[in-house]
Write a protein that holds these residues in place. Sequence first.
Motif: not given
Length: 189
Positions: A64-71, A107-115, A146-155
């Motif tokens: 499940y953790q791998n699935y979350v990271l891939r998603s 560019p019309g970028a929308t905010a993401s909790t993963l970035l 796109a730089t991962f951060g905020n709500g993204a997995s710790a990995v």
Amino acid sequence: MCLPPLFVQDFDVSNCLSNEALVNDLAYWGSYMKTKFQNGFTLIELMIVVAIIGILAAVAIPQYQNYVLRSQVSRVMAEAGAIKTAVESCLSEGRTAIGAGVGQCNPGATASTLLTGLSQVGVALPANAGVPQVSNPLTGVVTIVATFGNGASAVLSGVPETLTWTRTVDGTWTCATTAPINFRPAGCQ
């Protein structure tokens, strides 16, 4: 007793003096069977169930953790990739500066909790959200990072990992990421 304890097929009517004796025997054996078979589960049965649940959890939780990271990587790939259309539109109209002003490219970028990443057009973003960053000006090779951060997995957010869409001068887009290999989507290596 009117009924034998184990073999009802060997029942002999001559042993019963009355219907009352038969009813009493049936009541006795009925209550005996209830107490005999309604005592619950044995300890070994419970231990087997717990062991099976433990084995299933040991396999399921890492999967499940791998699935979350891939998603999460796939989601960021799609969110950053959505900006490609706006960039192409800006380039075809000759708007090469990123901004919200007249003659600039939004560019019309929308905010993401993963970035992580601030808005490049001065729009206030929600807390703990970011947007992909587009190279400025839009000349030569264009990148959307796109730089991962905020709500993204710790990995993904620990290093942090990035996902980059790159447009060559001839208009070909390619995707690359620094995310671990086993979490990369098929279109982004």
